[in-house]
Design an enzyme around this catalytic site. Structure first.
Site, PDB file in Angstrom:
ATOM      1  N   GLY A  17      -3.014  -1.947   2.882  1.00 14.28           N
ATOM      2  CA  GLY A  17      -1.776  -1.950   2.107  1.00 14.28           C
ATOM      3  C   GLY A  17      -1.392  -3.367   1.701  1.00 14.28           C
ATOM      4  O   GLY A  17      -2.146  -4.322   1.914  1.00 14.28           O
ATOM      5  N   ASP A  38      -7.042   2.602   7.696  1.00 19.63           N
ATOM      6  CA  ASP A  38      -6.141   3.017   6.620  1.00 19.63           C
ATOM      7  C   ASP A  38      -6.647   4.331   6.033  1.00 19.63           C
ATOM      8  O   ASP A  38      -7.847   4.535   5.913  1.00 19.63           O
ATOM      9  CB  ASP A  38      -6.100   1.920   5.526  1.00 19.63           C
ATOM     10  CG  ASP A  38      -4.828   1.952   4.705  1.00 19.63           C
ATOM     11  OD1 ASP A  38      -4.588   2.959   4.013  1.00 19.63           O
ATOM     12  OD2 ASP A  38      -4.070   0.969   4.752  1.00 19.63           O
ATOM     13  N   ASN A  39      -5.712   5.193   5.619  1.00 22.61           N
ATOM     14  CA  ASN A  39      -6.148   6.425   4.936  1.00 22.61           C
ATOM     15  C   ASN A  39      -6.041   6.293   3.418  1.00 22.61           C
ATOM     16  O   ASN A  39      -6.241   7.275   2.703  1.00 22.61           O
ATOM     17  CB  ASN A  39      -5.335   7.638   5.421  1.00 22.61           C
ATOM     18  CG  ASN A  39      -3.900   7.605   4.939  1.00 22.61           C
ATOM     19  OD1 ASN A  39      -3.443   6.599   4.395  1.00 22.61           O
ATOM     20  ND2 ASN A  39      -3.177   8.700   5.147  1.00 22.61           N
ATOM     21  N   PHE A  41      -3.561   6.055   1.482  1.00 18.49           N
ATOM     22  CA  PHE A  41      -2.496   6.850   0.849  1.00 18.49           C
ATOM     23  C   PHE A  41      -1.776   5.997  -0.198  1.00 18.49           C
ATOM     24  O   PHE A  41      -1.640   6.409  -1.351  1.00 18.49           O
ATOM     25  CB  PHE A  41      -1.530   7.340   1.931  1.00 18.49           C
ATOM     26  CG  PHE A  41      -0.396   8.177   1.414  1.00 18.49           C
ATOM     27  CD1 PHE A  41      -0.629   9.339   0.702  1.00 18.49           C
ATOM     28  CD2 PHE A  41       0.916   7.806   1.665  1.00 18.49           C
ATOM     29  CE1 PHE A  41       0.428  10.107   0.226  1.00 18.49           C
ATOM     30  CE2 PHE A  41       1.973   8.571   1.199  1.00 18.49           C
ATOM     31  CZ  PHE A  41       1.732   9.717   0.476  1.00 18.49           C
ATOM     32  N   VAL A  64      -3.513   7.797  10.829  1.00 13.85           N
ATOM     33  CA  VAL A  64      -2.910   7.510  12.143  1.00 13.85           C
ATOM     34  C   VAL A  64      -2.288   8.728  12.803  1.00 13.85           C
ATOM     35  O   VAL A  64      -1.960   8.675  13.989  1.00 13.85           O
ATOM     36  CB  VAL A  64      -1.833   6.392  12.107  1.00 13.85           C
ATOM     37  CG1 VAL A  64      -2.431   5.022  12.034  1.00 13.85           C
ATOM     38  CG2 VAL A  64      -0.780   6.655  11.062  1.00 13.85           C
ATOM     39  N   THR A  97       3.667  10.368   9.921  1.00 13.89           N
ATOM     40  CA  THR A  97       2.964   9.089  10.002  1.00 13.89           C
ATOM     41  C   THR A  97       3.685   8.145  10.956  1.00 13.89           C
ATOM     42  O   THR A  97       3.056   7.505  11.809  1.00 13.89           O
ATOM     43  CB  THR A  97       2.839   8.457   8.593  1.00 13.89           C
ATOM     44  OG1 THR A  97       1.979   9.289   7.819  1.00 13.89           O
ATOM     45  CG2 THR A  97       2.261   7.061   8.648  1.00 13.89           C
ATOM     46  N   TYR A 150      11.901   8.431   6.223  1.00 14.32           N
ATOM     47  CA  TYR A 150      11.443   7.069   6.521  1.00 14.32           C
ATOM     48  C   TYR A 150      12.331   6.438   7.600  1.00 14.32           C
ATOM     49  O   TYR A 150      11.835   5.977   8.634  1.00 14.32           O
ATOM     50  CB  TYR A 150      11.497   6.250   5.238  1.00 14.32           C
ATOM     51  CG  TYR A 150      10.984   4.831   5.367  1.00 14.32           C
ATOM     52  CD1 TYR A 150       9.621   4.566   5.489  1.00 14.32           C
ATOM     53  CD2 TYR A 150      11.853   3.738   5.335  1.00 14.32           C
ATOM     54  CE1 TYR A 150       9.146   3.253   5.566  1.00 14.32           C
ATOM     55  CE2 TYR A 150      11.394   2.439   5.404  1.00 14.32           C
ATOM     56  CZ  TYR A 150      10.035   2.196   5.522  1.00 14.32           C
ATOM     57  OH  TYR A 150       9.573   0.898   5.603  1.00 14.32           O
ATOM     58  N   TYR A 164       7.684   3.964  25.981  1.00 10.51           N
ATOM     59  CA  TYR A 164       6.377   3.599  26.556  1.00 10.51           C
ATOM     60  C   TYR A 164       6.496   2.294  27.351  1.00 10.51           C
ATOM     61  O   TYR A 164       5.840   2.122  28.379  1.00 10.51           O
ATOM     62  CB  TYR A 164       5.311   3.444  25.448  1.00 10.51           C
ATOM     63  CG  TYR A 164       4.538   4.714  25.174  1.00 10.51           C
ATOM     64  CD1 TYR A 164       5.111   5.774  24.480  1.00 10.51           C
ATOM     65  CD2 TYR A 164       3.228   4.865  25.616  1.00 10.51           C
ATOM     66  CE1 TYR A 164       4.412   6.947  24.228  1.00 10.51           C
ATOM     67  CE2 TYR A 164       2.513   6.027  25.362  1.00 10.51           C
ATOM     68  CZ  TYR A 164       3.117   7.062  24.664  1.00 10.51           C
ATOM     69  OH  TYR A 164       2.418   8.223  24.423  1.00 10.51           O
TER      70      TYR A 164
HETATM   71  P1  NAD Z   1       2.123  -0.236   1.720  1.00  9.97           P
HETATM   72  O1  NAD Z   1       2.467   1.131   1.262  1.00  9.97           O
HETATM   73  O2  NAD Z   1       1.488  -1.163   0.742  1.00  9.97           O
HETATM   74  O3  NAD Z   1       1.176  -0.179   2.993  1.00  9.97           O
HETATM   75  C1  NAD Z   1       1.170   0.873   3.913  1.00  9.97           C
HETATM   76  C2  NAD Z   1      -0.284   1.176   4.262  1.00  9.97           C
HETATM   77  O4  NAD Z   1      -0.314   2.240   5.225  1.00  9.97           O
HETATM   78  C3  NAD Z   1      -1.091   1.648   3.054  1.00  9.97           C
HETATM   79  O5  NAD Z   1      -2.320   0.960   3.002  1.00  9.97           O
HETATM   80  C4  NAD Z   1      -1.290   3.132   3.305  1.00  9.97           C
HETATM   81  O6  NAD Z   1      -2.449   3.649   2.715  1.00  9.97           O
HETATM   82  C5  NAD Z   1      -1.313   3.178   4.824  1.00  9.97           C
HETATM   83  N1  NAD Z   1      -0.962   4.484   5.362  1.00  9.97           N
HETATM   84  C6  NAD Z   1       0.085   5.270   5.016  1.00  9.97           C
HETATM   85  N2  NAD Z   1       0.070   6.398   5.736  1.00  9.97           N
HETATM   86  C7  NAD Z   1      -1.010   6.329   6.562  1.00  9.97           C
HETATM   87  C8  NAD Z   1      -1.575   7.196   7.534  1.00  9.97           C
HETATM   88  N3  NAD Z   1      -1.011   8.381   7.818  1.00  9.97           N
HETATM   89  N4  NAD Z   1      -2.702   6.806   8.187  1.00  9.97           N
HETATM   90  C9  NAD Z   1      -3.271   5.615   7.903  1.00  9.97           C
HETATM   91  N5  NAD Z   1      -2.798   4.751   6.976  1.00  9.97           N
HETATM   92  C10 NAD Z   1      -1.674   5.108   6.314  1.00  9.97           C
HETATM   93  O7  NAD Z   1       3.469  -0.872   2.302  1.00  9.97           O
HETATM   94  P2  NAD Z   1       3.764  -2.322   2.900  1.00  9.97           P
HETATM   95  O8  NAD Z   1       4.888  -2.897   2.138  1.00  9.97           O
HETATM   96  O9  NAD Z   1       2.515  -3.094   3.058  1.00  9.97           O
HETATM   97  O10 NAD Z   1       4.334  -1.932   4.334  1.00  9.97           O
HETATM   98  C11 NAD Z   1       3.579  -2.075   5.518  1.00  9.97           C
HETATM   99  C12 NAD Z   1       4.450  -1.732   6.717  1.00  9.97           C
HETATM  100  O11 NAD Z   1       5.572  -2.603   6.779  1.00  9.97           O
HETATM  101  C13 NAD Z   1       4.983  -0.308   6.692  1.00  9.97           C
HETATM  102  O12 NAD Z   1       4.958   0.230   7.995  1.00  9.97           O
HETATM  103  C14 NAD Z   1       6.415  -0.490   6.239  1.00  9.97           C
HETATM  104  O13 NAD Z   1       7.253   0.532   6.718  1.00  9.97           O
HETATM  105  C15 NAD Z   1       6.757  -1.836   6.836  1.00  9.97           C
HETATM  106  N6  NAD Z   1       7.839  -2.478   6.083  1.00  9.97           N
HETATM  107  C16 NAD Z   1       7.587  -3.028   4.856  1.00  9.97           C
HETATM  108  C17 NAD Z   1       8.645  -3.598   4.138  1.00  9.97           C
HETATM  109  C18 NAD Z   1       8.442  -4.238   2.792  1.00  9.97           C
HETATM  110  O14 NAD Z   1       9.414  -4.668   2.179  1.00  9.97           O
HETATM  111  N7  NAD Z   1       7.230  -4.375   2.286  1.00  9.97           N
HETATM  112  C19 NAD Z   1       9.943  -3.593   4.675  1.00  9.97           C
HETATM  113  C20 NAD Z   1      10.144  -2.989   5.905  1.00  9.97           C
HETATM  114  C21 NAD Z   1       9.083  -2.452   6.615  1.00  9.97           C
END
Ligand code: NAD
Ligand code: UDP
Length: 340
Positions: A17, A38-39, A41, A64, A97, A150, A164
């Site tokens: 991601g 990663d899946n 998605f 996951v 997830t 979410y 945990y």
């Molecule tokens: P993103 O959507 O680019 O990345 C998320 C990744 O998780 C993707 O590669 C997706 O394919 C993978 N994924 C989703 N569901 C999955 C599953 N069931 N099994 C395996 N892989 C799965 O988003 P991001 O901005 O890179 O966010 C990464 C993390 O940081 C997330 O957990 C998000 O909640 C957290 N986060 C991000 C922000 C932000 O502003 N970017 C803010 C708060 C929290």
């Protein structure tokens, strides 16, 4: 001085991601071996294509929500769609997830007796009534709204991490990430920075939801990744939750004007209805991160936006990502909310 990640085998879930791919890259630079799970998605192979030839890097296509079996020394759990458009696309899967993903990474960490870091979110504060948000604030979250899959999924994941920790003495690290942006956001990601930058570069109307007076605090991805690495290296008694974000607060209208200025765009502003439960304001108190990690952002919004604009300029003008993968080759899995 040798890096604290040398010879560590690190699992990054969600590693293909936006944030995950930058984290994988930094871990490799620091001498770690990386198992990226990663899946795909919302992630893309294009994000990690430049890492695939590195013998210290492995990619595992896996969900996951299904138990994970791997031999690793530590885990960063980032798997979860983060853009409201993406996490609302299949809300049941989003909750699964967060919750089942947390159970599975915690189960793995318990078996291996290894530390595990959870990428939580400022969304646990919901539409906050305390400003700026400190970690002591319990939040104001709608449990049954369109954002709940979410917000509540991430809140439940935090609960699981702390249970945990208390029940099994597991070494946990929980960080609450505030709006983060930068290169490798998907052009159809739907989040405000990528939407505005892509719209401005195409001279299309900038879509402001509501009157643009709602605020966010935007953190450049490189700063955020340093915070994630720093948190993993804190002593065992530091569990978090710890806020990671840039405390400089901007209205969405200010962001739009800054993007128009930096891109020298002819875009006009198109006001659209505000989505339900859209938080009115958001700004992290990062005193704990400063104290425990010695961490704070180093890249301001103008600097970070310039780098992000350069990335999207290259992507859009060439029709190709930096990894040579054409934008048109990226499957449009989601109804693009705004970017055609
Ligand atoms: P993103 O959507 O680019 O990345 C998320 C990744 O998780 C993707 O590669 C997706 O394919 C993978 N994924 C989703 N569901 C999955 C599953 N069931 N099994 C395996 N892989 C799965 O988003 P991001 O901005 O890179 O966010 C990464 C993390 O940081 C997330 O957990 C998000 O909640 C957290 N986060 C991000 C922000 C932000 O502003 N970017 C803010 C708060 C929290
Ligand atoms: N937003 C907007 N126009 C867009 C996308 C988002 O005005 O094209 C607003 C959205 O309503 C919210 C803020 O920008 O108030 C941040 O939205 P984003 O989806 O990036 O993340 P959030 O912080 O809401 O999870």
């Amino acid at each position: 001085m040798p890096s604290k990640f040398v010879d560590r085998r690190v699992l990054v879930t969600g590693g293909a991601g936006f944030i995950g791919s930058h984290l994988c890259e930094r871990l490799l630079e620091q001498g770690a071996e990386v198992l990226c799970l990663d899946n795909l998605f919302t992630g893309r192979k294009a994000n990690i294509a430049h890492l695939l030839g590195n013998p210290a890097f492995e990619f595992l296509r896996h969900d996951v929500t299904i138990p994970i079996n791997a031999e690793v020394d530590e885990v960063f759990n980032l798997a979860c769609p983060a853009s409201p458009v993406h996490y609302q696309f299949d809300p049941v899967q989003t909750t699964k997830t967060s919750v089942m993903g947390a159970i599975n990474v915690l189960g793995l960490a318990k078996r291996l007796r290894i530390p595990v870091l959870q990428a939580s979110t400022s969304e646990v504060y919901g539409d906050p009534q305390v400003h700026p948000q400190t970690e002591a604030y319990w939040g104001n979250v709608n449990p049954i709204g369109p954002r709940s899959c979410y917000d509540e999924g991430k809140r439940c994941a935090e609960t699981l991490f702390f249970d945990y920790h208390r029940q099994h003495s597991l070494a946990i690290k929980v960080v609450r990430i505030f709006n983060t942006y930068g290169p490798r956001m998907h052009p159809n990601d739907g989040r405000v920075v990528s939407n505005f930058v892509v719209q401005a570069l195409r001279n299309q109307p900038i879509t402001i939801f509501g009157d643009g007076s709602q605020t966010r605090s935007f953190c450049y991805v490189d700063d955020l990744v340093e915070g994630l690495l720093g948190m993993m290296r804190t002593p065992a008694e530091i569990t978090g939750p710890i806020n990671l974000g840039n405390p400089s607060e901007f209205t969405v209208a200010q962001l739009a004007n800054l993007v128009i200025e930096i891109t020298n765009s002819k875009s006009t502003i198109d006001f659209r209805p505000l989505p339900q439960d859209d938080p009115r304001q958001r700004k992290p108190d990062i005193s704990l991160a400063k104290h425990h990690l010695g961490w704070g952002p180093t890249i301001n919004l103008r600097q970070g936006l310039k780098r992000t604009v350069s990335y999207f300029e290259r992507l859009l003008s060439l029709g190709r990502s930096e990894n040579g993968i054409a934008e048109r080759d990226i499957p449009a899995k989601y109804p693009a909310r705004l970017v055609s």
